[in-house]
Design a protein around this motif. Structure first.
Motif, PDB file in Angstrom:
ATOM      1  N   PRO A   1       0.586  -1.125  -0.192  1.00  0.00           N
ATOM      2  CA  PRO A   1      -0.421  -0.059   0.294  1.00  0.00           C
ATOM      3  C   PRO A   1       0.487   1.408   0.117  1.00  0.00           C
ATOM      4  N   PRO A   2       0.659   2.382  -0.740  1.00  0.00           N
ATOM      5  CA  PRO A   2       1.439   3.920  -0.613  1.00  0.00           C
ATOM      6  C   PRO A   2       0.939   4.087   0.864  1.00  0.00           C
ATOM      7  N   PHE A   3      -0.010   3.845   1.619  1.00  0.00           N
ATOM      8  CA  PHE A   3       0.233   4.337   3.278  1.00  0.00           C
ATOM      9  C   PHE A   3       0.147   3.298   3.714  1.00  0.00           C
ATOM     10  N   HIS A   4       0.255   3.091   4.672  1.00  0.00           N
ATOM     11  CA  HIS A   4      -0.023   2.611   6.345  1.00  0.00           C
ATOM     12  C   HIS A   4      -1.348   2.574   6.995  1.00  0.00           C
ATOM     13  N   ALA A   5      -0.985   4.166   7.149  1.00  0.00           N
ATOM     14  CA  ALA A   5      -2.446   4.735   8.192  1.00  0.00           C
ATOM     15  C   ALA A   5      -2.584   6.347   7.334  1.00  0.00           C
ATOM     16  N   ASP A   6      -3.565   7.112   7.505  1.00  0.00           N
ATOM     17  CA  ASP A   6      -3.774   7.949   7.124  1.00  0.00           C
ATOM     18  C   ASP A   6      -3.244   9.353   7.468  1.00  0.00           C
ATOM     19  N   TRP A   7      -2.332   8.947   8.718  1.00  0.00           N
ATOM     20  CA  TRP A   7      -1.769  10.107   9.214  1.00  0.00           C
ATOM     21  C   TRP A   7      -0.576  10.450   8.103  1.00  0.00           C
ATOM     22  N   GLU A   8      -0.005   8.746   8.075  1.00  0.00           N
ATOM     23  CA  GLU A   8       0.668   9.250   6.422  1.00  0.00           C
ATOM     24  C   GLU A   8       1.071  10.205   5.293  1.00  0.00           C
ATOM     25  N   ALA A   9      -0.578   9.515   5.192  1.00  0.00           N
ATOM     26  CA  ALA A   9      -1.073  10.586   3.940  1.00  0.00           C
ATOM     27  C   ALA A   9      -1.237  11.931   4.105  1.00  0.00           C
ATOM     28  N   HIS A  10      -2.079  11.973   4.785  1.00  0.00           N
ATOM     29  CA  HIS A  10      -1.196  14.098   5.543  1.00  0.00           C
ATOM     30  C   HIS A  10      -0.459  14.453   5.399  1.00  0.00           C
ATOM     31  N   VAL A  11       0.672  13.644   6.216  1.00  0.00           N
ATOM     32  CA  VAL A  11       2.245  13.592   6.356  1.00  0.00           C
ATOM     33  C   VAL A  11       2.480  14.084   4.862  1.00  0.00           C
ATOM     34  N   PHE A  12       2.063  13.051   3.639  1.00  0.00           N
ATOM     35  CA  PHE A  12       2.497  13.222   2.409  1.00  0.00           C
ATOM     36  C   PHE A  12       2.447  14.727   1.590  1.00  0.00           C
ATOM     37  N   ALA A  13       1.093  15.185   2.149  1.00  0.00           N
ATOM     38  CA  ALA A  13       0.196  15.883   1.274  1.00  0.00           C
ATOM     39  C   ALA A  13       0.718  17.384   2.300  1.00  0.00           C
ATOM     40  N   LEU A  14       0.688  17.210   3.487  1.00  0.00           N
ATOM     41  CA  LEU A  14       1.676  18.626   4.218  1.00  0.00           C
ATOM     42  C   LEU A  14       2.358  19.429   3.937  1.00  0.00           C
ATOM     43  N   ASN A  15       3.390  18.528   3.653  1.00  0.00           N
ATOM     44  CA  ASN A  15       5.070  18.387   3.058  1.00  0.00           C
ATOM     45  C   ASN A  15       4.530  19.043   1.460  1.00  0.00           C
ATOM     46  N   GLY A  16       4.170  18.505   0.617  1.00  0.00           N
ATOM     47  CA  GLY A  16       3.989  19.245  -0.813  1.00  0.00           C
ATOM     48  C   GLY A  16       3.447  20.555  -0.458  1.00  0.00           C
ATOM     49  N   ALA A  17       2.315  20.464  -0.040  1.00  0.00           N
ATOM     50  CA  ALA A  17       1.829  22.355   0.221  1.00  0.00           C
ATOM     51  C   ALA A  17       2.793  23.054   0.465  1.00  0.00           C
ATOM     52  N   LEU A  18       3.584  22.641   2.146  1.00  0.00           N
ATOM     53  CA  LEU A  18       4.418  23.593   2.204  1.00  0.00           C
ATOM     54  C   LEU A  18       5.353  23.768   1.744  1.00  0.00           C
ATOM     55  N   ILE A  19       5.998  23.666   0.584  1.00  0.00           N
ATOM     56  CA  ILE A  19       6.760  23.311  -0.588  1.00  0.00           C
ATOM     57  C   ILE A  19       6.271  24.064  -1.650  1.00  0.00           C
ATOM     58  N   LYS A  20       5.001  23.720  -1.703  1.00  0.00           N
ATOM     59  CA  LYS A  20       4.573  24.507  -3.171  1.00  0.00           C
ATOM     60  C   LYS A  20       4.311  26.288  -2.535  1.00  0.00           C
ATOM     61  N   ARG A  21       4.162  25.960  -1.258  1.00  0.00           N
ATOM     62  CA  ARG A  21       3.578  27.751  -0.597  1.00  0.00           C
ATOM     63  C   ARG A  21       5.260  28.468  -0.589  1.00  0.00           C
ATOM     64  N   GLY A  22       6.422  27.454  -0.866  1.00  0.00           N
ATOM     65  CA  GLY A  22       7.492  28.097  -0.632  1.00  0.00           C
ATOM     66  C   GLY A  22       8.032  28.048   0.698  1.00  0.00           C
ATOM     67  N   VAL A  23       7.316  27.680   1.790  1.00  0.00           N
ATOM     68  CA  VAL A  23       7.863  27.706   2.917  1.00  0.00           C
ATOM     69  C   VAL A  23       9.071  27.321   3.396  1.00  0.00           C
ATOM     70  N   TYR A  24       9.338  26.114   2.551  1.00  0.00           N
ATOM     71  CA  TYR A  24      11.034  25.440   2.763  1.00  0.00           C
ATOM     72  C   TYR A  24      10.416  24.785   1.216  1.00  0.00           C
ATOM     73  N   ASN A  25      12.500  24.322   0.642  1.00  0.00           N
ATOM     74  CA  ASN A  25      12.308  23.731  -0.101  1.00  0.00           C
ATOM     75  C   ASN A  25      13.133  21.894  -0.207  1.00  0.00           C
ATOM     76  N   LEU A  26      13.035  21.259  -1.458  1.00  0.00           N
ATOM     77  CA  LEU A  26      12.881  19.706  -1.031  1.00  0.00           C
ATOM     78  C   LEU A  26      13.996  19.570  -0.767  1.00  0.00           C
ATOM     79  N   ASP A  27      15.206  20.282  -0.659  1.00  0.00           N
ATOM     80  CA  ASP A  27      16.585  19.884  -0.152  1.00  0.00           C
ATOM     81  C   ASP A  27      16.891  20.218   1.371  1.00  0.00           C
ATOM     82  N   GLU A  28      15.879  21.220   1.813  1.00  0.00           N
ATOM     83  CA  GLU A  28      15.650  21.980   3.491  1.00  0.00           C
ATOM     84  C   GLU A  28      14.872  20.884   4.057  1.00  0.00           C
ATOM     85  N   PHE A  29      14.463  20.156   3.240  1.00  0.00           N
ATOM     86  CA  PHE A  29      13.567  18.653   3.523  1.00  0.00           C
ATOM     87  C   PHE A  29      14.337  17.448   3.593  1.00  0.00           C
TER      88      PHE A  29
END
Lengths: 196, 96, 94
Positions: free
Chosen positions: B23-51
């Motif tokens: 499965p791509p995610f093993h719990a709902d919270w994992e999907a949330h963490v994945f999406a949260l990171n994408g949202a923060l990078i898209k907003r420019g809060v930080y970049n992928l290398d900083e992550f």
């Protein structure tokens, strides 16, 4: 502590951070759910299988794919532009003499926009640490015993490109249509840990 | 300095385990963490290398004990604090 | 980094041997090793700089092929690593 309990604790922590970010205007209402849905509806190994089947049946396409994969996959209606930005795709083809296998030793780089989520083993330290050093042994663990004469080429996705392997076309598939050929291709075949 | 993420060629990790259903995610919270990171990078809060850097800077023992998405969530909290979005206290569920 | 030799496919290069303080995309197993440039892999801002929140201009990136025996002392395979030009120095052919 049970796994369920640990999972509910971290769920609460994640919800807490989401609520905080929403309250500070850094996260839109429903934005997380939309992103999850888009991700799960996005890339899939079937995209890679289509590309491979087309390359097997059209040598001109195969040549263009190896020379400039980003341009070539547009011919079959696909692109690497589905993520944060268009990523460079590097496609390598297996031959009778050479087998290719892909890893990201530093993190877990993978062509998600094209092929969807990577399997957990691809992200594991077990795979990442060993496949660069003993690819023949690792492939054997996956059930892929290569002839001793087959050269192995490991690709480490250590920068900005993402990688996909074109497996060898199985023998005895001359009569198959392109969709039938695509049905033979697995995600492991596209990474290089299976023959097809 | 050498970091714990840089495992190519290292010995001592366990056998490779293939999950039957992957499965791509093993719990709902994992999907949330994945999406949260994408949202923060898209907003420019930080970049992928900083992550990536923030994951690599986790204490080694914590890093090795954590699951894939637990590392992500730890890195997100680290960066939100370092970028001044919130204090470390604010980023944790209050304890009574 | 100043450079007197333009890099080109087929050229032999040595990777940086030192251990930088922060984030880098030169794997430890490929440090201080000699490999061959296979092809350019585009140009991108250097990850080491971006990880410090600095924006840089794109720097060339290369697929560099190493013999496993040169990296690990054994093995008959090759490992092709994708490396920023900043990590590479041409090896003088004698």
């Amino acid at each position: 502590m049970s796994d369920d309990h640990a999972s509910s604790l971290i769920s609460a922590e994640v919800r807490h951070v989401e609520a905080l970010l929403e309250s500070r205007g850094l996260l839109g209402a429903g934005e997380i759910d939309t992103r999850i849905d888009e991700f799960l509806a996005g890339g899939t190994p079937a995209n890679g299988a289509r590309i491979v089947a087309h390359a097997w049946t059209d040598p001109g396409f195969a040549a263009r794919l190896l020379a400039d994969a980003n341009e070539a996959i547009r011919e079959v209606g696909l692109s690497m532009a589905g993520g944060l930005q268009e990523q460079r795709l590097k496609v390598v083809a297996n031959t009778a003499e050479e087998h290719n296998v892909v890893v990201c030793t530093l993190c877990s780089c993978y062509p998600i926009a094209l092929l969807g989520p990577s399997p957990s083993w691809y992200k594991s330290e077990a795979y990442r640490s060993r496949v660069v050093r003993d690819p023949r042994g690792v492939l054997a663990e996956f059930g892929l015993e290569l002839p001793a004469a087959t050269r192995i080429s490991v690709w480490d996705a250590s920068a900005e490109s993402r990688y996909m392997v074109v497996p060898r076309r199985p023998a005895g598939t001359d009569g198959l249509t392109e969709p039938e050929l695509a049905g033979l291709v697995t995600r492991k075949g596209l990474i290089g840990t299976a023959a097809v | 300095m050498s970091r714990i993420n840089d495992v190519g060629g290292m010995s001592g990790f366990p056998a490779i385990i293939e999950e039957p259903d992957e499965p791509p995610f093993h719990a709902d919270w994992e999907a949330h963490v994945f999406a949260l990171n994408g949202a923060l990078i898209k907003r420019g809060v930080y970049n992928l290398d900083e992550f990536r850097d923030a994951q690599e800077r986790l204490p080694v023992q914590e890093y090795l004990a954590a699951s894939y998405y637990e590392r992500w969530f730890a890195a997100i909290r680290t960066l939100l604090a370092e970028k001044g979005v919130a204090t470390p206290d604010e980023l944790h569920v209050p304890h009574d | 980094m100043s450079r007197t030799t333009e890099l080109a496919p087929g050229m032999r290069v040595r990777t940086r041997a030192t251990d930088p303080v922060g984030h880098t995309r030169l794997p430890r197993y490929a440090r201080g090793a000699v490999g061959v440039l296979v092809e350019r892999a585009g140009a991108h801002p250097l990850a080491d700089e971006r990880a410090r929140g600095r924006a840089t201009e794109p720097h060339p990136v290369w697929h560099v092929r190493f013999a496993a025996a040169d990296l690990f002392g054994s093995g008959d395979h090759t490992v092709t690593v994708e490396l920023w030009e900043d990590y590479l120095t041409p090896v003088e052919e004698s």
